[in-house]
Write a protein that holds these residues in place. Structure first.
Motif, PDB file in Angstrom:
ATOM      1  N   GLU A 299       0.837  -1.206   0.000  1.00  0.00           N
ATOM      2  CA  GLU A 299       0.000   0.000   0.000  1.00  0.00           C
ATOM      3  C   GLU A 299       0.870   1.253   0.000  1.00  0.00           C
ATOM      4  O   GLU A 299       0.622   2.198  -0.767  1.00  0.00           O
ATOM      5  N   PHE A 300       1.896   1.261   0.850  1.00  0.00           N
ATOM      6  CA  PHE A 300       2.791   2.417   0.923  1.00  0.00           C
ATOM      7  C   PHE A 300       3.532   2.605  -0.395  1.00  0.00           C
ATOM      8  O   PHE A 300       3.632   3.725  -0.917  1.00  0.00           O
ATOM      9  N   ALA A 301       4.043   1.503  -0.961  1.00  0.00           N
ATOM     10  CA  ALA A 301       4.770   1.593  -2.230  1.00  0.00           C
ATOM     11  C   ALA A 301       3.861   2.102  -3.344  1.00  0.00           C
ATOM     12  O   ALA A 301       4.284   2.897  -4.196  1.00  0.00           O
ATOM     13  N   GLY A 302       2.603   1.661  -3.345  1.00  0.00           N
ATOM     14  CA  GLY A 302       1.660   2.127  -4.352  1.00  0.00           C
ATOM     15  C   GLY A 302       1.396   3.615  -4.240  1.00  0.00           C
ATOM     16  O   GLY A 302       1.312   4.327  -5.254  1.00  0.00           O
ATOM     17  N   GLU A 303       1.273   4.095  -3.007  1.00  0.00           N
ATOM     18  CA  GLU A 303       1.065   5.531  -2.797  1.00  0.00           C
ATOM     19  C   GLU A 303       2.257   6.340  -3.299  1.00  0.00           C
ATOM     20  O   GLU A 303       2.094   7.395  -3.930  1.00  0.00           O
ATOM     21  N   MET A 304       3.466   5.855  -3.037  1.00  0.00           N
ATOM     22  CA  MET A 304       4.663   6.565  -3.481  1.00  0.00           C
ATOM     23  C   MET A 304       4.838   6.456  -4.993  1.00  0.00           C
ATOM     24  O   MET A 304       5.289   7.402  -5.644  1.00  0.00           O
ATOM     25  N   LEU A 305       4.479   5.314  -5.571  1.00  0.00           N
ATOM     26  CA  LEU A 305       4.583   5.137  -7.019  1.00  0.00           C
ATOM     27  C   LEU A 305       3.668   6.105  -7.757  1.00  0.00           C
ATOM     28  O   LEU A 305       4.021   6.600  -8.840  1.00  0.00           O
ATOM     29  N   ALA A 306       2.514   6.376  -7.189  1.00  0.00           N
ATOM     30  CA  ALA A 306       1.573   7.304  -7.823  1.00  0.00           C
ATOM     31  C   ALA A 306       2.173   8.694  -7.998  1.00  0.00           C
ATOM     32  O   ALA A 306       1.748   9.456  -8.879  1.00  0.00           O
ATOM     33  N   LYS A 307       3.177   9.034  -7.214  1.00  0.00           N
ATOM     34  CA  LYS A 307       3.813  10.346  -7.317  1.00  0.00           C
ATOM     35  C   LYS A 307       4.843  10.400  -8.446  1.00  0.00           C
ATOM     36  O   LYS A 307       5.142  11.471  -8.961  1.00  0.00           O
ATOM     37  N   ARG A 308       5.401   9.229  -8.818  1.00  0.00           N
ATOM     38  CA  ARG A 308       6.401   9.180  -9.897  1.00  0.00           C
ATOM     39  C   ARG A 308       6.176   7.923 -10.725  1.00  0.00           C
ATOM     40  O   ARG A 308       7.002   7.009 -10.730  1.00  0.00           O
ATOM     41  N   VAL A 341      14.442  -3.207   3.494  1.00  0.00           N
ATOM     42  CA  VAL A 341      15.438  -3.116   2.418  1.00  0.00           C
ATOM     43  C   VAL A 341      14.829  -3.363   1.041  1.00  0.00           C
ATOM     44  O   VAL A 341      15.449  -3.053   0.028  1.00  0.00           O
ATOM     45  N   HIS A 342      13.640  -3.953   0.978  1.00  0.00           N
ATOM     46  CA  HIS A 342      12.933  -4.089  -0.294  1.00  0.00           C
ATOM     47  C   HIS A 342      11.450  -4.279  -0.007  1.00  0.00           C
ATOM     48  O   HIS A 342      11.038  -4.479   1.136  1.00  0.00           O
ATOM     49  N   GLY A 343      10.627  -4.218  -1.061  1.00  0.00           N
ATOM     50  CA  GLY A 343       9.187  -4.207  -0.893  1.00  0.00           C
ATOM     51  C   GLY A 343       8.521  -5.563  -0.808  1.00  0.00           C
ATOM     52  O   GLY A 343       7.295  -5.646  -0.774  1.00  0.00           O
ATOM     53  N   HIS A 344       9.300  -6.637  -0.789  1.00  0.00           N
ATOM     54  CA  HIS A 344       8.754  -7.999  -0.714  1.00  0.00           C
ATOM     55  C   HIS A 344       7.769  -8.282  -1.846  1.00  0.00           C
ATOM     56  O   HIS A 344       6.852  -9.070  -1.691  1.00  0.00           O
ATOM     57  N   ASP A 345       7.985  -7.644  -2.971  1.00  0.00           N
ATOM     58  CA  ASP A 345       7.291  -7.967  -4.221  1.00  0.00           C
ATOM     59  C   ASP A 345       8.146  -7.432  -5.351  1.00  0.00           C
ATOM     60  O   ASP A 345       8.262  -6.217  -5.541  1.00  0.00           O
ATOM     61  N   GLY A 346       8.764  -8.340  -6.093  1.00  0.00           N
ATOM     62  CA  GLY A 346       9.712  -7.924  -7.110  1.00  0.00           C
ATOM     63  C   GLY A 346       9.107  -7.084  -8.215  1.00  0.00           C
ATOM     64  O   GLY A 346       9.742  -6.153  -8.714  1.00  0.00           O
ATOM     65  N   TYR A 347       7.877  -7.398  -8.602  1.00  0.00           N
ATOM     66  CA  TYR A 347       7.237  -6.660  -9.695  1.00  0.00           C
ATOM     67  C   TYR A 347       6.914  -5.226  -9.276  1.00  0.00           C
ATOM     68  O   TYR A 347       7.136  -4.280 -10.041  1.00  0.00           O
ATOM     69  N   LEU A 348       6.415  -5.083  -8.065  1.00  0.00           N
ATOM     70  CA  LEU A 348       6.121  -3.743  -7.564  1.00  0.00           C
ATOM     71  C   LEU A 348       7.407  -2.943  -7.390  1.00  0.00           C
ATOM     72  O   LEU A 348       7.446  -1.736  -7.663  1.00  0.00           O
ATOM     73  N   ASP A 349       8.472  -3.607  -6.971  1.00  0.00           N
ATOM     74  CA  ASP A 349       9.742  -2.903  -6.806  1.00  0.00           C
ATOM     75  C   ASP A 349      10.298  -2.425  -8.143  1.00  0.00           C
ATOM     76  O   ASP A 349      10.911  -1.355  -8.220  1.00  0.00           O
ATOM     77  N   ILE A 350      10.098  -3.194  -9.217  1.00  0.00           N
ATOM     78  CA  ILE A 350      10.526  -2.721 -10.539  1.00  0.00           C
ATOM     79  C   ILE A 350       9.806  -1.424 -10.880  1.00  0.00           C
ATOM     80  O   ILE A 350      10.411  -0.458 -11.368  1.00  0.00           O
ATOM     81  N   ALA A 351       8.502  -1.372 -10.623  1.00  0.00           N
ATOM     82  CA  ALA A 351       7.736  -0.159 -10.910  1.00  0.00           C
ATOM     83  C   ALA A 351       8.204   1.008 -10.058  1.00  0.00           C
ATOM     84  O   ALA A 351       8.352   2.134 -10.550  1.00  0.00           O
ATOM     85  N   MET A 354      11.910   1.844 -11.342  1.00  0.00           N
ATOM     86  CA  MET A 354      12.130   2.148 -12.762  1.00  0.00           C
ATOM     87  C   MET A 354      10.919   2.742 -13.463  1.00  0.00           C
ATOM     88  O   MET A 354      11.046   3.228 -14.590  1.00  0.00           O
ATOM     89  N   GLY A 355       9.741   2.669 -12.851  1.00  0.00           N
ATOM     90  CA  GLY A 355       8.546   3.224 -13.459  1.00  0.00           C
ATOM     91  C   GLY A 355       7.632   2.150 -14.038  1.00  0.00           C
ATOM     92  O   GLY A 355       8.058   1.018 -14.286  1.00  0.00           O
ATOM     93  N   ILE A 356       6.391   2.505 -14.249  1.00  0.00           N
ATOM     94  CA  ILE A 356       5.397   1.565 -14.780  1.00  0.00           C
ATOM     95  C   ILE A 356       5.731   1.097 -16.195  1.00  0.00           C
ATOM     96  O   ILE A 356       5.548  -0.084 -16.520  1.00  0.00           O
TER      97      ILE A 356
END
Length: 442
Positions: A299-308, A341-351, A354-356
């Motif tokens: 959830e936190f990573a998704g919120e931050m991804l929405a900004k970039r 140290v990482h988001g415990h989801d490799g696909y979400l961490d790529i986004a 590096m971006g969607i």
């Protein structure tokens, strides 16, 4: 010529074969595979974060040497046609996004050092694939690596119990007693042993039954003692999805089941966070489903991804950085995101890194292209057996990537096996794998 002289010449053949061009190439591949999986700091008790640390002089020298040996071996021993077959536009585009994320990192020099470890890992795995000239040579590489890695891990339980086992005085006392062998954490040891169990099955199917059965059993026993329930469940699942359709003459079933498994896992993990209807159903029927707090991170990573969303935050520039260290920590958040140290989801961490758009390319390169390659595998026994091995590795690690993060993670052994599987599927789909009959290769 006497029969005695002929017999002596035949007896000397196996030893002399080891010093031929092909024998040297196979030996280099076996050593590269073993060293990069064991790493330059085996039995490291300090934690998984040390894997491939860019500021470690031992890793700098070690990985630099691996890269140099790999490039030399490619130039000296590899068949250029086989090497070129591993190059694809999707990989080129994926690596383009990867290097763009390095340029956009908050600390580009540090990110470039970390990225160099990742690139050396990819080059090394490609070298391991192209050096063996036939199926028998590749099988020898697998046997040597499996025996050394699994053997050292078991020996460590006796000789270095504090380092080869999680202990109560470690950073994670709840894992006390679980096995990790030469690796830094049980979450690395478990998946690696799972991949070696697939290798044992591959050896068994191609006729090397004693080696195959021994490696399969030893790897499975070790994997079960890592305490990873996810890994223990995914191993038989991956074997069933890949091998069963082949046995009943419906190989097309494997790509279909692969795609269904990926989609179902994506919906069952990230879907309960980002897809409103799924999130609603999960709240009703599985209110405590958090994957040990991972949903909070997502959830936190998704919120931050929405900004970039277009470029992400840059390689090595999100988790564990000052950007998060300055974040407030709500009292009811299960995990403190400032220490993750990482988001415990490799696909979400790529986004996130590096971006969607990069995630979309990764989905094609890492998931769709391997399925296409699998369907193109020639109907030859060695191609089928080797392709099934690579597919089991890709399926297992791809599903594991929804709960762990290892994509582009320097020298992480799970990431290296994933690269081996993806590139290996491309290789077996484009050319017949030669088979050695006596002293001839056909």
């Amino acid at each position: 010529m006497s029969s005695t002289d002929s017999l002596r010449r035949i007896e000397r053949a196996p030893l002399s074969a080891a010093f031929t061009r092909q024998g040297v190439a196979t030996a280099i591949a076996a050593l590269l595979f073993t060293v990069i999986i064991v790493s330059f700091r085996p039995f490291q008790p300090a934690g998984a974060e040390l894997t491939g640390d860019g500021g470690d002089i031992v890793n700098q020298l070690g990985f630099g040497s691996l890269g140099a040996v790999s490039i030399f071996a490619l130039l000296a021993f590899a068949d250029p046609r086989v090497l070129r077959s591993l190059v694809s536009p999707s990989w080129a585009l994926m690596l383009g996004f990867f290097f763009l994320s390095v340029v956009l990192a908050t600390d580009p020099p540090a990110a470039m050092r970390a990225a160099s470890f990742t690139m050396i890992g990819i080059i090394t795995m490609a070298t391991i694939l192209v050096l063996p000239r036939d199926a028998e040579s590749f099988a020898r590489v697998v046997i040597f690596t499996a025996v050394v890695v699994i053997g050292l891990s078991y020996i460590g339980l006796i000789v270095f119990p504090h380092e080869a086992l999680h202990t109560a005085d470690s950073q994670e006392p709840e894992h006390a007693g679980l096995w990790r062998g030469v690796f830094t954490h049980k979450n690395i040891a478990g998946p690696v042993m799972a991949c070696f169990s697939f290798a044992g099955l591959y050896l068994f199917r191609r006729g090397q039954r004693w080696w195959g059965a021994a490696i399969f059993c030893a790897a499975m026993i070790f994997m079960l003692h890592t305490g990873s329930k996810t890994t223990a469940g995914l191993v038989p699942f991956s074997i069933m999805i890949v091998v069963l359709p082949s046995l009943i003459g419906m190989r097309l079933g494997t790509p279909i089941l692969f795609a269904l498994a990926i989609v179902a896992t994506a919906v069952g993990t990230l879907g309960i966070v980002f897809i409103a209807p799924v999130k609603h159903l999960a709240a009703i029927y599985f209110p405590n489903l958090t994957y040990t707090g991972r949903t909070t991170l997502w959830e936190f990573a998704g919120e931050m991804l929405a900004k970039r969303p277009w470029t992400g935050y840059g390689y090595e520039s999100f988790w564990g950085t000052p950007l998060l260290l300055n974040q407030d920590q709500p009292f009811d958040r299960p995990w403190d995101i400032r220490t993750i140290v990482h988001g415990h989801d490799g696909y979400l961490d790529i986004a996130v890194l590096m971006g969607i758009p990069a995630l979309c390319v990764a989905v094609y390169t890492f998931l769709i292209a391997p399925l296409r390659d699998y369907m193109r595998i020639p109907a030859r026994k060695e191609n089928i057996f080797l392709g099934d091995f690579f597919m089991m590795v890709v399926l297992f690690t791809a599903l594991n990537g929804f709960l762990e993060s290892f994509f582009f993670h320097r020298g992480d052994p799970v990431w290296l096996f994933f690269v081996l599987g993806v590139l290996g599927l491309r290789q077996v789909s484009l050319r017949p794998i030669p088979v050695r009959l006596s002293n001839q290769v056909v």
